[in-house]
Design a protein around this motif. Structure first.
Motif, PDB file in Angstrom:
ATOM      1  N   PHE A   1       0.843  -1.189   0.000  1.00 54.95           N
ATOM      2  CA  PHE A   1       0.000   0.000   0.000  1.00 54.95           C
ATOM      3  C   PHE A   1       0.884   1.247   0.000  1.00 54.95           C
ATOM      4  CE2 PHE A   1      -4.326  -1.452   1.811  1.00 54.95           C
ATOM      5  CZ  PHE A   1      -4.250  -2.650   1.122  1.00 54.95           C
ATOM      6  N   ASP A   2       0.322   2.336  -0.525  1.00 57.58           N
ATOM      7  CA  ASP A   2       1.059   3.609  -0.551  1.00 57.58           C
ATOM      8  C   ASP A   2       1.170   4.254   0.826  1.00 57.58           C
ATOM      9  OD1 ASP A   2       1.099   3.133  -3.233  1.00 57.58           O
ATOM     10  OD2 ASP A   2      -0.378   4.675  -3.746  1.00 57.58           O
ATOM     11  N   LYS A   3       0.361   3.806   1.768  1.00 63.13           N
ATOM     12  CA  LYS A   3       0.295   4.490   3.055  1.00 63.13           C
ATOM     13  C   LYS A   3       0.878   3.641   4.179  1.00 63.13           C
ATOM     14  CE  LYS A   3      -4.369   2.823   4.104  1.00 63.13           C
ATOM     15  NZ  LYS A   3      -5.767   3.223   4.355  1.00 63.13           N
ATOM     16  N   ILE A   4       1.324   4.323   5.201  1.00 64.22           N
ATOM     17  CA  ILE A   4       1.793   3.709   6.440  1.00 64.22           C
ATOM     18  C   ILE A   4       0.948   4.294   7.569  1.00 64.22           C
ATOM     19  CG2 ILE A   4       3.734   3.385   8.006  1.00 64.22           C
ATOM     20  CD1 ILE A   4       5.570   3.972   5.576  1.00 64.22           C
ATOM     21  N   TYR A   5       0.257   3.420   8.287  1.00 65.42           N
ATOM     22  CA  TYR A   5      -0.574   3.884   9.406  1.00 65.42           C
ATOM     23  C   TYR A   5       0.293   3.974  10.667  1.00 65.42           C
ATOM     24  CZ  TYR A   5      -3.864   3.826  13.270  1.00 65.42           C
ATOM     25  OH  TYR A   5      -4.519   4.129  14.434  1.00 65.42           O
ATOM     26  N   PHE A   6       0.001   4.940  11.524  1.00 67.93           N
ATOM     27  CA  PHE A   6       0.741   5.097  12.775  1.00 67.93           C
ATOM     28  C   PHE A   6      -0.187   5.578  13.876  1.00 67.93           C
ATOM     29  CE2 PHE A   6       0.589   9.309  11.030  1.00 67.93           C
ATOM     30  CZ  PHE A   6       0.407  10.117  12.143  1.00 67.93           C
ATOM     31  N   ASN A   7       0.177   5.294  15.094  1.00 64.30           N
ATOM     32  CA  ASN A   7      -0.431   5.982  16.232  1.00 64.30           C
ATOM     33  C   ASN A   7       0.620   6.165  17.317  1.00 64.30           C
ATOM     34  OD1 ASN A   7      -0.575   3.790  18.245  1.00 64.30           O
ATOM     35  ND2 ASN A   7      -2.092   2.901  16.882  1.00 64.30           N
ATOM     36  N   CYS A   8       0.504   7.255  18.038  1.00 65.63           N
ATOM     37  CA  CYS A   8       1.467   7.559  19.094  1.00 65.63           C
ATOM     38  C   CYS A   8       0.772   8.397  20.167  1.00 65.63           C
ATOM     39  CB  CYS A   8       2.685   8.282  18.526  1.00 65.63           C
ATOM     40  SG  CYS A   8       2.363   9.960  17.946  1.00 65.63           S
ATOM     41  N   SER A   9       1.417   8.522  21.298  1.00 67.75           N
ATOM     42  CA  SER A   9       0.829   9.285  22.395  1.00 67.75           C
ATOM     43  C   SER A   9       1.903  10.103  23.109  1.00 67.75           C
ATOM     44  CB  SER A   9       0.136   8.358  23.397  1.00 67.75           C
ATOM     45  OG  SER A   9       1.063   7.470  23.977  1.00 67.75           O
ATOM     46  N   LEU A  10       1.489  11.236  23.625  1.00 69.14           N
ATOM     47  CA  LEU A  10       2.372  12.152  24.352  1.00 69.14           C
ATOM     48  C   LEU A  10       1.703  12.530  25.669  1.00 69.14           C
ATOM     49  CD1 LEU A  10       3.242  14.493  21.350  1.00 69.14           C
ATOM     50  CD2 LEU A  10       4.869  12.962  22.485  1.00 69.14           C
ATOM     51  N   ASN A  11       2.467  12.499  26.733  1.00 66.64           N
ATOM     52  CA  ASN A  11       1.951  12.873  28.048  1.00 66.64           C
ATOM     53  C   ASN A  11       2.556  14.202  28.504  1.00 66.64           C
ATOM     54  OD1 ASN A  11       0.444  10.437  28.330  1.00 66.64           O
ATOM     55  ND2 ASN A  11       2.343   9.375  28.867  1.00 66.64           N
ATOM     56  N   SER A  12       1.953  14.781  29.529  1.00 65.71           N
ATOM     57  CA  SER A  12       2.446  16.030  30.147  1.00 65.71           C
ATOM     58  C   SER A  12       2.630  17.128  29.105  1.00 65.71           C
ATOM     59  CB  SER A  12       3.779  15.774  30.869  1.00 65.71           C
ATOM     60  OG  SER A  12       3.623  14.779  31.846  1.00 65.71           O
ATOM     61  N   GLN A  13       1.613  17.285  28.266  1.00 63.84           N
ATOM     62  CA  GLN A  13       1.677  18.285  27.213  1.00 63.84           C
ATOM     63  C   GLN A  13       1.055  19.607  27.641  1.00 63.84           C
ATOM     64  OE1 GLN A  13       3.280  17.699  23.992  1.00 63.84           O
ATOM     65  NE2 GLN A  13       4.064  16.255  25.503  1.00 63.84           N
ATOM     66  N   SER A  14       1.257  20.636  26.832  1.00 61.74           N
ATOM     67  CA  SER A  14       0.805  22.021  27.007  1.00 61.74           C
ATOM     68  C   SER A  14       1.733  22.737  27.988  1.00 61.74           C
ATOM     69  CB  SER A  14      -0.643  22.110  27.491  1.00 61.74           C
ATOM     70  OG  SER A  14      -0.734  21.977  28.891  1.00 61.74           O
ATOM     71  N   SER A  15       1.576  24.037  28.051  1.00 64.52           N
ATOM     72  CA  SER A  15       2.380  24.837  28.979  1.00 64.52           C
ATOM     73  C   SER A  15       2.020  24.516  30.429  1.00 64.52           C
ATOM     74  CB  SER A  15       2.170  26.325  28.697  1.00 64.52           C
ATOM     75  OG  SER A  15       0.792  26.649  28.691  1.00 64.52           O
ATOM     76  N   PHE A  16       0.875  23.862  30.659  1.00 53.41           N
ATOM     77  CA  PHE A  16       0.485  23.449  32.003  1.00 53.41           C
ATOM     78  C   PHE A  16       1.083  22.094  32.375  1.00 53.41           C
ATOM     79  CE2 PHE A  16      -3.763  25.937  32.534  1.00 53.41           C
ATOM     80  CZ  PHE A  16      -3.132  27.104  32.144  1.00 53.41           C
ATOM     81  N   LYS A  17       1.579  21.345  31.375  1.00 54.02           N
ATOM     82  CA  LYS A  17       2.137  19.995  31.583  1.00 54.02           C
ATOM     83  C   LYS A  17       1.121  19.041  32.191  1.00 54.02           C
ATOM     84  CE  LYS A  17       6.160  21.435  30.198  1.00 54.02           C
ATOM     85  NZ  LYS A  17       6.661  21.085  28.849  1.00 54.02           N
ATOM     86  N   THR A  18      -0.143  19.183  31.780  1.00 57.78           N
ATOM     87  CA  THR A  18      -1.205  18.383  32.390  1.00 57.78           C
ATOM     88  C   THR A  18      -1.927  17.470  31.405  1.00 57.78           C
ATOM     89  OG1 THR A  18      -2.735  20.222  32.031  1.00 57.78           O
ATOM     90  CG2 THR A  18      -1.687  20.066  34.205  1.00 57.78           C
ATOM     91  N   ASP A  19      -1.747  17.690  30.119  1.00 61.27           N
ATOM     92  CA  ASP A  19      -2.635  17.067  29.140  1.00 61.27           C
ATOM     93  C   ASP A  19      -1.993  15.888  28.415  1.00 61.27           C
ATOM     94  OD1 ASP A  19      -4.242  19.094  29.954  1.00 61.27           O
ATOM     95  OD2 ASP A  19      -4.046  20.289  28.143  1.00 61.27           O
TER      96      ASP A  19
END
Length: 222
Positions: free
Chosen positions: A193-211
């Motif tokens: 297939f022409d596409k590659i599927y991905f998923n990822c996650s990030l913690n402690s995001q935003s300037s508040f480090k809460t999201d």
């Protein structure tokens, strides 16, 4: 005694000076819910981002967010109308609500930068780097090399078993721990297939480090 209680209840209704307890099975039953809209920042927020990056074109990015926890001072109050904030970025300004999808744009350096501003003008800033995701593949001659990136949880490559666009296909699941030297190489024939599927996650995001931020979508290598 029962007569006194009954008469006391009648007097309470007439004088409108008593707050009778709820009599139903639900703890909140008996309290009015006016479907209030929460217009201040949640204690924590989860963002879901879909990114589809066509070959040598700008990524189509959509943002979906929802509140996960109310500030302690607001717990127990009725906010059935959801959350409403103002989103500001380099190219847009709009009011956003949780449980809805909004198109957003990446900057020229492949970052998603925006702010969520509440009714008190308190600003929560985000800066999410998409560059490793967009450039997670390299075409070398007759092969394609894909590599892991920091937030990667899963990557999927699809391959037809028989011929292109015909019949069943295989799913090649790739995980950071299973990638040899953080890379995977496959031939760029028509079965892939022409596409590659991905998923990822990030913690402690935003300037508040809460999201928390969850990113998923497809990157097209041709």
């Amino acid at each position: 005694m029962l007569i006194k209680v009954f008469l006391g209840m009648i007097a309470c209704f007439y004088l409108l000076s008593c707050d009778l307890p709820a009599t139903g099975g639900n703890p909140g039953e008996g309290r009015p819910c006016n479907e209030k809209v929460l217009k201040v920042h949640d204690a924590a927020l989860a963002l879901d981002i879909t990114a589809n990056c066509a070959y040598e074109k700008e990524c189509d990015v959509k943002l979906y967010f929802y509140g996960t926890e109310l500030p302690d001072s607001l717990k127990g109050m009725c906010f059935g109308g959801g959350t409403e904030l103002r989103l500001e970025s380099f190219d847009t300004s709009m009011v956003v609500k949780d449980w809805k999808i909004y198109p957003v744009s990446l900057s020229q350096d492949d970052h998603l930068r925006f702010s969520l501003i509440d009714i008190n003008n308190i600003e929560k800033k985000y800066d999410i780097d998409f560059s490793e995701i967009i450039h997670s593949y390299t075409v070398r001659g007759d092969s394609v090399e894909v590599k892991s990136f920091d937030c990667l949880e899963r990557m999927v490559i699809y391959k037809y078993r028989i011929e292109k666009n015909n019949g069943p296909h295989d799913i090649i699941d790739l995980y950071p721990d299973s990638l040899k030297n953080g890379k995977y190489v496959f031939y760029q024939d028509d079965l892939y297939f022409d596409k590659i599927y991905f998923n990822c996650s990030l913690n402690s995001q935003s300037s508040f480090k809460t999201d928390s931020v969850y990113i998923h979508g497809n990157v097209y290598w041709r």
